[in-house]
Write a protein that holds these residues in place. Structure first.
Motif, PDB file in Angstrom:
ATOM      1  N   VAL A  76      36.053  37.212  27.508  1.00 39.83           N
ATOM      2  CA  VAL A  76      35.564  36.569  28.737  1.00 39.83           C
ATOM      3  C   VAL A  76      34.568  35.477  28.366  1.00 39.83           C
ATOM      4  N   GLU A  77      34.802  34.304  28.938  1.00 38.97           N
ATOM      5  CA  GLU A  77      33.844  33.211  28.780  1.00 38.97           C
ATOM      6  C   GLU A  77      33.401  32.784  30.163  1.00 38.97           C
ATOM      7  N   GLY A  78      32.252  32.130  30.224  1.00 40.31           N
ATOM      8  CA  GLY A  78      31.835  31.666  31.541  1.00 40.31           C
ATOM      9  C   GLY A  78      30.395  31.202  31.564  1.00 40.31           C
ATOM     10  N   ASP A  79      30.023  30.593  32.689  1.00 44.99           N
ATOM     11  CA  ASP A  79      28.726  29.952  32.821  1.00 44.99           C
ATOM     12  C   ASP A  79      27.809  30.684  33.809  1.00 44.99           C
ATOM     13  N   GLY A  80      28.200  31.900  34.207  1.00 44.81           N
ATOM     14  CA  GLY A  80      27.401  32.621  35.198  1.00 44.81           C
ATOM     15  C   GLY A  80      27.980  32.524  36.590  1.00 44.81           C
ATOM     16  N   HIS A  81      28.833  31.534  36.818  1.00 42.60           N
ATOM     17  CA  HIS A  81      29.480  31.393  38.127  1.00 42.60           C
ATOM     18  C   HIS A  81      30.991  31.541  38.004  1.00 42.60           C
ATOM     19  N   HIS A  82      31.548  30.751  37.121  1.00 39.90           N
ATOM     20  CA  HIS A  82      32.993  30.748  36.952  1.00 39.90           C
ATOM     21  C   HIS A  82      33.315  31.329  35.574  1.00 39.90           C
ATOM     22  N   PHE A  83      34.160  32.358  35.575  1.00 38.82           N
ATOM     23  CA  PHE A  83      34.501  33.031  34.324  1.00 38.82           C
ATOM     24  C   PHE A  83      35.992  32.885  34.015  1.00 38.82           C
ATOM     25  N   TYR A  84      36.309  32.971  32.720  1.00 36.08           N
ATOM     26  CA  TYR A  84      37.681  32.832  32.249  1.00 36.08           C
ATOM     27  C   TYR A  84      38.009  34.033  31.370  1.00 36.08           C
ATOM     28  N   ALA A  85      39.034  34.788  31.752  1.00 32.77           N
ATOM     29  CA  ALA A  85      39.332  36.016  31.026  1.00 32.77           C
ATOM     30  C   ALA A  85      40.707  35.978  30.375  1.00 32.77           C
ATOM     31  N   THR A  86      40.770  36.485  29.139  1.00 30.23           N
ATOM     32  CA  THR A  86      42.031  36.749  28.461  1.00 30.23           C
ATOM     33  C   THR A  86      42.108  38.257  28.289  1.00 30.23           C
ATOM     34  N   VAL A  87      43.143  38.853  28.884  1.00 28.21           N
ATOM     35  CA  VAL A  87      43.211  40.313  28.949  1.00 28.21           C
ATOM     36  C   VAL A  87      44.531  40.787  28.342  1.00 28.21           C
ATOM     37  N   VAL A  88      44.447  41.715  27.391  1.00 27.70           N
ATOM     38  CA  VAL A  88      45.641  42.305  26.786  1.00 27.70           C
ATOM     39  C   VAL A  88      45.580  43.818  27.007  1.00 27.70           C
ATOM     40  N   SER A  89      46.605  44.347  27.660  1.00 28.01           N
ATOM     41  CA  SER A  89      46.586  45.772  28.000  1.00 28.01           C
ATOM     42  C   SER A  89      47.997  46.344  28.094  1.00 28.01           C
ATOM     43  N   ASP A  90      48.136  47.596  27.689  1.00 29.31           N
ATOM     44  CA  ASP A  90      49.410  48.317  27.844  1.00 29.31           C
ATOM     45  C   ASP A  90      49.775  48.504  29.311  1.00 29.31           C
ATOM     46  N   ALA A  91      48.753  48.485  30.151  1.00 27.95           N
ATOM     47  CA  ALA A  91      48.973  48.706  31.589  1.00 27.95           C
ATOM     48  C   ALA A  91      49.860  47.612  32.195  1.00 27.95           C
ATOM     49  N   PHE A  92      50.019  46.486  31.482  1.00 31.36           N
ATOM     50  CA  PHE A  92      50.804  45.359  32.017  1.00 31.36           C
ATOM     51  C   PHE A  92      52.303  45.498  31.750  1.00 31.36           C
ATOM     52  N   SER A  93      52.685  46.461  30.926  1.00 28.29           N
ATOM     53  CA  SER A  93      54.102  46.617  30.547  1.00 28.29           C
ATOM     54  C   SER A  93      54.988  46.762  31.772  1.00 28.29           C
ATOM     55  N   GLY A  94      56.054  45.956  31.807  1.00 26.44           N
ATOM     56  CA  GLY A  94      57.020  46.045  32.893  1.00 26.44           C
ATOM     57  C   GLY A  94      56.538  45.465  34.204  1.00 26.44           C
ATOM     58  N   LYS A  95      55.374  44.823  34.194  1.00 23.83           N
ATOM     59  CA  LYS A  95      54.840  44.263  35.441  1.00 23.83           C
ATOM     60  C   LYS A  95      54.926  42.742  35.445  1.00 23.83           C
ATOM     61  N   ARG A  96      55.239  42.185  36.615  1.00 23.17           N
ATOM     62  CA  ARG A  96      55.219  40.728  36.778  1.00 23.17           C
ATOM     63  C   ARG A  96      53.780  40.233  36.668  1.00 23.17           C
ATOM     64  N   LEU A  97      53.658  38.944  36.337  1.00 19.10           N
ATOM     65  CA  LEU A  97      52.336  38.347  36.149  1.00 19.10           C
ATOM     66  C   LEU A  97      51.459  38.539  37.388  1.00 19.10           C
ATOM     67  N   VAL A  98      52.067  38.379  38.562  1.00 19.29           N
ATOM     68  CA  VAL A  98      51.275  38.484  39.785  1.00 19.29           C
ATOM     69  C   VAL A  98      50.678  39.882  39.917  1.00 19.29           C
ATOM     70  N   ASP A  99      51.426  40.907  39.510  1.00 16.46           N
ATOM     71  CA  ASP A  99      50.911  42.275  39.601  1.00 16.46           C
ATOM     72  C   ASP A  99      49.867  42.559  38.517  1.00 16.46           C
ATOM     73  N   ARG A 100      50.009  41.893  37.379  1.00 11.88           N
ATOM     74  CA  ARG A 100      48.991  42.017  36.321  1.00 11.88           C
ATOM     75  C   ARG A 100      47.665  41.438  36.806  1.00 11.88           C
ATOM     76  N   HIS A 101      47.761  40.275  37.441  1.00  9.32           N
ATOM     77  CA  HIS A 101      46.539  39.652  37.963  1.00  9.32           C
ATOM     78  C   HIS A 101      45.916  40.518  39.056  1.00  9.32           C
ATOM     79  N   ARG A 102      46.794  41.113  39.891  1.00 12.41           N
ATOM     80  CA  ARG A 102      46.280  42.000  40.944  1.00 12.41           C
ATOM     81  C   ARG A 102      45.492  43.161  40.337  1.00 12.41           C
ATOM     82  N   LEU A 103      46.027  43.726  39.236  1.00  7.10           N
ATOM     83  CA  LEU A 103      45.361  44.848  38.570  1.00  7.10           C
ATOM     84  C   LEU A 103      43.943  44.466  38.131  1.00  7.10           C
ATOM     85  N   ILE A 104      43.827  43.303  37.493  1.00  6.18           N
ATOM     86  CA  ILE A 104      42.525  42.866  36.979  1.00  6.18           C
ATOM     87  C   ILE A 104      41.558  42.605  38.138  1.00  6.18           C
ATOM     88  N   LYS A 105      42.064  41.902  39.147  1.00  6.48           N
ATOM     89  CA  LYS A 105      41.198  41.563  40.297  1.00  6.48           C
ATOM     90  C   LYS A 105      40.753  42.829  41.034  1.00  6.48           C
TER      91      LYS A 105
END
Lengths: 105, 82
Positions: free
Chosen positions: B22-51
């Motif tokens: 995770v990088e960021g300036d205190g307001h806007h953050f940028y995350a790179t996430v690698v997880s087994d939980a994403f297997s078989g899931k569309r990108l939109v559902d992966r993003h939903r999981l993180i959010k």
């Protein structure tokens, strides 16, 4: 017709629809602008855009429709694909080009 | 003000990640996430999981905005690292 029905009709009758702030020519938000650029970068020049700033009911309604809190939102053949982060990641790994291939000129 | 390290801890607390940046300036953050939980899931559902994990902190504006740069499975991540 209520807003949810209107949205459903719009995204099923048009193969590629972007709900955004402003128009493709004059986006009113950086994220919407990025989404337009990514779709065009896939060779798709003809797609429907809906300016949510023109209608408060659609602006809220589209968030409810996809259960997704932000705009822009891309729909392909009626299916919600994602917002600008998702389009950027899909473009980077080639998925977006594949998805939009049949609509490229 | 929330730091990138804190945002990283918030995500890690709710999602089992094999790589998390995770990088960021205190307001806007940028995350790179690698997880087994994403297997078989569309990108939109992966993003939903993180959010979903940080939803409360987004709603109360503790985290103003989070962009997800990548949401990949360990296999996808390895392939991409070459």
């Amino acid at each position: 017709m209520d807003t949810q029905q209107l949205i459903k009709q719009t995204v099923t009758e048009n193969p590629v629809v972007l709900y955004m702030k402003g128009s493709a020519q004059f986006p009113q938000c950086g994220f919407s602008s990025r989404a337009v650029q990514l779709i065009k970068a896939c060779g798709v020049n003809k797609f429907v855009t809906v300016d949510v700033l023109a209608d408060p009911l659609v602006r809220q309604g589209i968030k409810d429709y996809a259960n997704w809190p932000t705009i822009p939102q891309l729909y392909v053949k009626g299916e919600f694909i994602g917002g600008s982060d998702i389009l950027a990641e899909m473009y980077q790994n080639g998925e977006l080009q594949t998805l939009l291939q049949e609509f490229a000129v | 003000m929330v730091t990138a390290e804190q945002v990283k801890q918030y995500i890690a607390a709710g999602l089992d990640c094999t790589h998390l940046d995770v990088e960021g300036d205190g307001h806007h953050f940028y995350a790179t996430v690698v997880s087994d939980a994403f297997s078989g899931k569309r990108l939109v559902d992966r993003h939903r999981l993180i959010k979903e994990v940080i939803k409360a902190r987004l709603l109360n504006n503790e985290i103003h905005a989070l962009s997800i740069v990548k949401a990949q499975t360990p296999d996808e991540w390895r392939q991409q690292q070459g």
